[in-house]
Scaffold this motif. Structure first.
Motif, mmCIF file in Angstrom:
data_model
loop_
_atom_site.group_PDB
_atom_site.id
_atom_site.type_symbol
_atom_site.label_atom_id
_atom_site.label_comp_id
_atom_site.label_asym_id
_atom_site.label_seq_id
_atom_site.Cartn_x
_atom_site.Cartn_y
_atom_site.Cartn_z
ATOM 1 N N ARG A 1 6.279 -3.606 7.684
ATOM 2 C CA ARG A 1 7.678 -3.237 7.187
ATOM 3 C C ARG A 1 7.741 -2.269 6.226
ATOM 4 N N LYS A 2 7.010 -2.137 5.388
ATOM 5 C CA LYS A 2 6.949 -1.233 4.108
ATOM 6 C C LYS A 2 6.480 0.204 4.472
ATOM 7 N N GLY A 3 5.748 0.436 5.611
ATOM 8 C CA GLY A 3 5.218 1.798 5.783
ATOM 9 C C GLY A 3 3.790 1.718 4.979
ATOM 10 N N LEU A 4 3.278 2.971 4.970
ATOM 11 C CA LEU A 4 2.174 3.131 4.352
ATOM 12 C C LEU A 4 2.369 3.683 2.932
ATOM 13 N N SER A 5 2.075 2.961 1.801
ATOM 14 C CA SER A 5 1.933 3.330 0.406
ATOM 15 C C SER A 5 0.421 3.298 0.053
ATOM 16 N N PRO A 6 -0.391 4.480 0.332
ATOM 17 C CA PRO A 6 -1.745 4.288 0.163
ATOM 18 C C PRO A 6 -2.273 4.422 -1.270
ATOM 19 N N HIS A 7 -2.799 3.004 -1.517
ATOM 20 C CA HIS A 7 -3.349 2.826 -2.870
ATOM 21 C C HIS A 7 -4.467 1.887 -3.014
ATOM 22 N N ILE A 8 -5.457 1.781 -3.836
ATOM 23 C CA ILE A 8 -6.368 0.934 -3.740
ATOM 24 C C ILE A 8 -6.120 -0.066 -5.278
ATOM 25 N N THR A 9 -5.993 -1.520 -5.048
ATOM 26 C CA THR A 9 -5.507 -2.258 -6.051
ATOM 27 C C THR A 9 -6.663 -2.519 -7.115
ATOM 28 N N LEU A 10 -6.440 -2.167 -8.405
ATOM 29 C CA LEU A 10 -7.416 -2.271 -9.355
ATOM 30 C C LEU A 10 -7.189 -3.632 -10.404
ATOM 31 N N GLY A 11 -5.756 -4.020 -10.220
ATOM 32 C CA GLY A 11 -5.608 -5.089 -11.009
ATOM 33 C C GLY A 11 -4.328 -5.575 -10.432
ATOM 34 N N ARG A 12 -4.112 -7.109 -10.739
ATOM 35 C CA ARG A 12 -2.901 -7.709 -10.521
ATOM 36 C C ARG A 12 -2.479 -8.575 -11.887
ATOM 37 N N GLU A 13 -1.060 -8.555 -12.272
ATOM 38 C CA GLU A 13 -0.793 -9.289 -13.340
ATOM 39 C C GLU A 13 -1.166 -8.420 -14.593
ATOM 40 N N VAL A 14 -1.190 -7.269 -14.533
ATOM 41 C CA VAL A 14 -1.826 -6.233 -15.558
ATOM 42 C C VAL A 14 -0.568 -6.159 -16.453
#
Length: 182
Positions: free
Chosen positions: A119-132
């Motif tokens: 649904r969101k399409g492509l937002s190319p990224h690599i998650t380094l952290g959450r709740e930062v």
């Protein structure tokens, strides 16, 4: 099984990303940082799938690989998706026609096999952290962390399973398909 389709990263790239992550962490109060072995680029999040779906997924991934040849992409920045006073810290990919083509082909192949489009399409990224949570604001983190461009060879795509072993979340390849396009 909880699954997604991804580009796996080589160990050298993961090590470089871990260095970027460590530099950013110094400029943040806290966060739930991604273990180095889990670094990847998600192409399509599937969520829960059944065993009987695996043949269809394999066919969609094979068709995608058949229509795409290996290419190189570049990781060149960090960014932040805000969620209140916290957010997701990520490493971003330079705009790439090859990556966009791979994503579009995958979406069509998945749709032909009966799966919904992303649904969101492509937002190319690599998650380094959450709740930062940054110490002051995320602009300071972006300014304080130098990201040397990292060239990444994309030779295959993988169906990954998200597996919890105790408190540890791991991403395990179910199968991998080399890109073989002309």
């Amino acid at each position: 099984m909880r699954t997604f389709i991804a580009i796996e990263l080589e160990e050298e790239t993961k090590a470089q990303l871990a260095e970027v992550q460590a530099e950013a962490e110094k400029l943040c109060r806290r966060g739930n940082y991604t273990p180095k072995e889990n670094f990847h680029l998600t192409l399509h999040f599937l969520g829960e799938v059944q065993e009987e779906d695996l043949d269809y997924l394999h066919e969609a991934i094979y068709e995608t690989a058949r229509r795409n040849r290996p290419f190189t992409m570049t990781i060149d920045k960090i960014g932040f998706f805000p969620r209140g006073n916290k957010g997701i810290l990520w490493a971003g990919i330079e705009r790439s026609n090859h990556l966009q083509r791979l994503f579009s082909t995958l979406e069509k192949s998945l749709e032909q096999q009966g799966f919904a489009r992303e649904r969101k399409g492509l937002s190319p990224h690599i998650t380094l952290g959450r709740e930062v949570e940054s110490q002051r604001n995320f602009t300071d983190v972006q300014r304080g962390v130098r990201v040397e461009p990292m060239r990444v060879s994309v030779r295959s795509i993988s169906l990954m399973e998200s597996v919890r072993r105790g408190a540890r979340l791991m991403y395990v390849p179910v199968f991998r398909q080399n890109l073989i396009g002309k």
